[in-house]
Structures are given as C-alpha cells and as structure tokens.
Design an enzyme around this catalytic site. Structure first.
Site, PDB file in Angstrom:
ATOM      1  N   GLY A  86       0.808  -1.217   0.000  1.00 14.55           N
ATOM      2  CA  GLY A  86       0.000   0.000   0.000  1.00 14.55           C
ATOM      3  C   GLY A  86       0.843   1.271   0.000  1.00 14.55           C
ATOM      4  O   GLY A  86       0.497   2.262  -0.645  1.00 14.55           O
ATOM      5  N   THR A  87       1.949   1.248   0.718  1.00 17.75           N
ATOM      6  CA  THR A  87       2.799   2.449   0.787  1.00 17.75           C
ATOM      7  C   THR A  87       3.302   2.812  -0.606  1.00 17.75           C
ATOM      8  O   THR A  87       3.205   3.969  -1.038  1.00 17.75           O
ATOM      9  CB  THR A  87       3.991   2.190   1.737  1.00 17.75           C
ATOM     10  N   GLN A 192      -7.659  -0.462   3.715  1.00 22.08           N
ATOM     11  CA  GLN A 192      -8.406  -1.115   4.795  1.00 22.08           C
ATOM     12  C   GLN A 192      -9.809  -1.542   4.356  1.00 22.08           C
ATOM     13  O   GLN A 192     -10.539  -2.164   5.120  1.00 22.08           O
ATOM     14  CB  GLN A 192      -8.516  -0.175   6.015  1.00 22.08           C
ATOM     15  N   THR A 251      10.932  -7.234 -11.755  1.00 19.14           N
ATOM     16  CA  THR A 251      10.376  -8.572 -11.993  1.00 19.14           C
ATOM     17  C   THR A 251       9.177  -8.825 -11.087  1.00 19.14           C
ATOM     18  O   THR A 251       9.279  -8.695  -9.864  1.00 19.14           O
ATOM     19  CB  THR A 251      11.466  -9.637 -11.733  1.00 19.14           C
ATOM     20  N   CYS A 339       2.535   2.161  11.166  1.00 15.21           N
ATOM     21  CA  CYS A 339       3.631   2.980  10.632  1.00 15.21           C
ATOM     22  C   CYS A 339       4.020   4.077  11.594  1.00 15.21           C
ATOM     23  O   CYS A 339       5.076   4.670  11.472  1.00 15.21           O
ATOM     24  CB  CYS A 339       3.230   3.594   9.300  1.00 15.21           C
TER      25      CYS A 339
HETATM   26  N1  PLP Z   1      -2.877   2.895   3.814  1.00 18.51           N
HETATM   27  C1  PLP Z   1      -3.544   2.505   4.910  1.00 18.51           C
HETATM   28  C2  PLP Z   1      -4.889   3.103   5.201  1.00 18.51           C
HETATM   29  C3  PLP Z   1      -2.986   1.566   5.777  1.00 18.51           C
HETATM   30  O1  PLP Z   1      -3.652   1.182   6.866  1.00 18.51           O
HETATM   31  C4  PLP Z   1      -1.704   1.030   5.466  1.00 18.51           C
HETATM   32  C5  PLP Z   1      -1.042   0.073   6.381  1.00 18.51           C
HETATM   33  O2  PLP Z   1      -1.225   0.121   7.572  1.00 18.51           O
HETATM   34  C6  PLP Z   1      -1.055   1.465   4.297  1.00 18.51           C
HETATM   35  C7  PLP Z   1      -1.684   2.395   3.487  1.00 18.51           C
HETATM   36  C8  PLP Z   1       0.300   0.946   3.919  1.00 18.51           C
HETATM   37  O3  PLP Z   1       0.211  -0.362   3.404  1.00 18.51           O
HETATM   38  P1  PLP Z   1       1.509  -1.329   3.399  1.00 18.51           P
HETATM   39  O4  PLP Z   1       1.694  -1.779   4.806  1.00 18.51           O
HETATM   40  O5  PLP Z   1       1.105  -2.453   2.485  1.00 18.51           O
HETATM   41  O6  PLP Z   1       2.636  -0.557   2.871  1.00 18.51           O
END
Ligand code: PLP
Length: 393
Positions: A86-87, A192, A251, A339
């Site tokens: 997600g990041t 989420q 990849t 995070c």
């Molecule tokens: N966005 C939201 C709303 C999240 O809760 C999170 C992770 O906690 C992320 C993005 C980041 O995802 P990832 O842990 O896969 O990098």
C-alpha cells in the site's frame, strides 16, 4: 491464536491487531507454494517456461482486477499495476499522477495514512498547494469543506475509503460526484476497505485510481496494487525495466500475485458471512467493555464503520501504559497506525478529528480478522477490563 472455541487459557495470546497485518490463510500459503514450484521462470523470459509463467501471472492479474470490480475487457479496460504494498501504491498514485505537471493544487484529508501524506508533503515542498479537509469528531470528512475546496487548478483529490485507526468509512459516492462535477480525478486509498467490504472500482464512486495491499486481507506481505482507470496516465517512479508497461518496472512475483488472488477469492466466497460474523464479535466486545468501564468511549461509533475495527478511548488511563499491560496480558492491539507506532506522539488521525485530549491520550485500536473467534473476543474484553481497572486503581 485461532480456533479456541471453548474458553481460553489465560496465557493464550489474542491477536486483535488485524489492521496492522493479518495472518496468512493456509490455503493462500498452499497456492503460493504451488505457484513457486510449478512456475520457476522469470515472467519476462522469452522461453516457453517464461511464457507459461507470464500467462499465469496475467490470468491472476485479470482475476484480481475482476474481483475488485474493474473493467477487464474492451478498449476501456482498467489497468492493475502491482506494487510492493500500500505504501508504494500510494506514493505511485500521488507522485505518478502529478509529478510531471507544473505545481498546482491538490486536495486530501487530514486523517489519511502517513504513506499518503508523505508524498503529498513532498509535492508541497516542490511548490504544490495542498488543502487537507478536516473530519468530524466521528471521523467523517467534511463534504461542505470539500465542495468549497475545488479550484480551477485542482489536479487530484485523494481521500481514503476506510480509516485505519477508526474504521470509519468515508462518503465515497458523494466525493466521487463532486470530483466528476469538477472534472478532477479521484484516488482512494482502499487499503483497509478491500477484503472487508465489497468494492466495485468501476462503480458509482467514479474512481480514477485505487490503492490496495494483500496483507490486510490474509494475503502475503510484500504485494499491493494500484488500480487505474483506462484514461489515466501514470509517470513511473522506478526506472530501468519495461515490466508492467514500464509503469512499475521490476520482476513481478507470481507466488505473491497468486497469494493475493487466493486471499481475495477466499474472502469473496464468504464476504457477507465474514462481515456479519466479525461485526457480531466486535459489537459484543465493545458492549462488554463499555458496560464495565465507566466513561469508555467507542470512537466513530455512530458513523458507518468497517465491521472489524474498534477504537476505544479509556479516559484517565494512559494508552501507552494500557498497551503494555495488555501486551503482558496476551492481547495484541495497537496505539495507532503500525507505521506510526513506536512513537509516543498522539495519533494524528484522532487529532485531525478534533477529539478532546482526554480521549486521544487514552485511545487504543483493536481490530478483528477472519480467524478471530467469539471466545477470543470475550476473553480479550475481560483482559482489557481487568488491565484497565488495575491501572485506574
Ligand atoms: N494505507 C492505509 C490506510 C494503511 O492502513 C496502510 C497500512 O497500515 C497502508 C496504506 C500501507 O500499506 P503497506 O503496509 O502495504 O505498505
């Protein structure tokens, strides 16, 4: 951690931190192992083994897009770009959709995840102007404020689907309608949301881009995706390869992709049942705690919420002390976003909601997953009540 239906041993750990990450489902691990053993080649290799791996990968990509309600055929097919999570997908969305343009204006919300606010702040340092919409004390973004934030040079709106700390769902349909009215693309961080409630990318919300990540729905860590509407162009943020149309070179990992697909399929097979079961556990957990702890407040309780998330404030109790006491008592929860945890700063999300300091200082997040049982929910609630009463004494 799962499957304890008949009461629980006091030492048994209870995992209530599924918004941070979820345990891998055994069927997902099996599918990943099989894909790794059956398709050992690089999907970009030209030999037949490489081609077979590529076909398996593209079939899984299409299936995931389909499960997310994207258009998968015709000239106006949507594109699904795999990322490491997600990041990365949020960074790719913000920087990839905007970085090659002259600095202008974008709109987001104060309650967003750090992986969204980080690239936004980076653009701001490069001359972009940013409006961060406020949220109500229930955690819902203010639609009136959004409606009046649009400017002729607004290039993007990015507002999350469901908040990671409170589980509060945002009014996506209304946000999408405002974006369409102003001809501004709408990105949503659905990290989420996906795998907890049904998602239809090509539906009424009129999304231009959507972020998701597999480890939040019992899939593997290390894979996520950015889904893009067919007419959206993206500037790559990594360089030096032509995988994924050059939009995100590197990849691709077939086992991770297959793991993501299998986890989504497992969720979809039982989606309504899952959501209902988890909501029942969560609601009884909240009722037990609020009945026993005077002044405990469930944050966002009256707003539409994910079925699995419970953010509870215990005024008069320090959240860090309660978190540690619960860890010792075998309850894994969180003081905020994974995070940001490790920091003792108050939650930026709860601050952005304008909640009183007494609630913010005493708030913890509990999040359920598909593997949690009713026994865990009630034993977890009992341990929380005991720890809280002990600290208050
Ligand atoms: N966005 C939201 C709303 C999240 O809760 C999170 C992770 O906690 C992320 C993005 C980041 O995802 P990832 O842990 O896969 O990098």
């Amino acid at each position: 951690m799962n499957g304890y239906n008949a009461g629980m041993n006091a030492a048994e750990p209870i995992y209530l931190d599924n918004n941070a990450t979820t345990p891998l489902l055994p069927e997902v691990a099996d599918a990943m192992r099989e894909a790794a053993l059956r398709f050992p080649a690089n999907p970009a290799s030209q030999h037949r083994l490489g081609q077979a791996t590529r076909r398996a990968l593209e079939a899984a990509r299409e299936r995931i897009a389909e499960l997310l309600g994207a258009k998968t055929s015709g000239l106006d097919s949507d594109r699904l770009v795999f990322t490491s999570g997600g990041t990365e997908a949020n960074n790719l969305a913000i920087l990839g959709l905007l970085a090659n343009q002259q600095p202008a204006h974008l709109i987001t919300a104060g309650i967003e995840h750090p992986s969204l606010l980080g690239p936004v702040a980076d653009l701001e340092r490069h001359g972009w102007q940013v409006t961060r919409i406020r949220a109500s004390q229930e955690g819902v973004v203010d639609l009136d404020e959004l409606a009046s934030a649009f400017r002729p040079d607004t290039r993007l709106v990015s507002i999350m689907a469901a908040n990671n700390e409170t589980g509060v769902l945002q009014p996506l349909r209304e946000i999408g309608a405002l974006c369409a009215e102003h001809h501004v693309p709408f990105h949503t961080d659905a990290t989420q949301w996906v795998g907890k409630l049904p998602v239809c990318f090509s539906g009424v919300e009129q999304f231009a881009a959507l972020t998701c990540t597999a480890h939040k729905f019992h899939g593997p860590l290390g894979i996520g995706a950015l889904l893009l509407r067919h007419d959206i162009t993206l500037a790559p943020q990594l360089h030096g390869g032509h995988q994924q149309g050059g939009e995100r070179p590197g990849t691709e990992s077939l086992p991770l992709v297959v793991g993501m697909q299998t986890a989504l399929e497992a969720w979809q097979r039982k989606s309504a049942e899952h959501a209902e079961k988890i909501a029942v556990l969560r609601d009884s957990f909240e009722t037990t705690i609020t009945a026993a702890i005077p002044r405990a407040v469930v944050i966002g309780k009256t707003a539409p919420r994910l079925p699995n998330t419970s953010n509870i404030a215990f005024p008069g109790v320090d959240r860090q002390a309660l978190f540690l006491a619960l860890d010792m008592a075998g309850v894994a929860c969180s003081t905020g976003s994974a995070c940001a945890s490790g920091s003792s700063e108050p939650s930026p999300v709860l601050l952005a909601m304008g909640l009183p300091p007494a609630l913010i200082e005493g708030a913890l997040r509990f999040s359920f997953g598909a593997l949690n049982t009713a026994a865990e929910a009630s034993a977890g609630a009992r341990r929380i009540i005991n720890s809280c009463q002990h600290l208050r004494r």
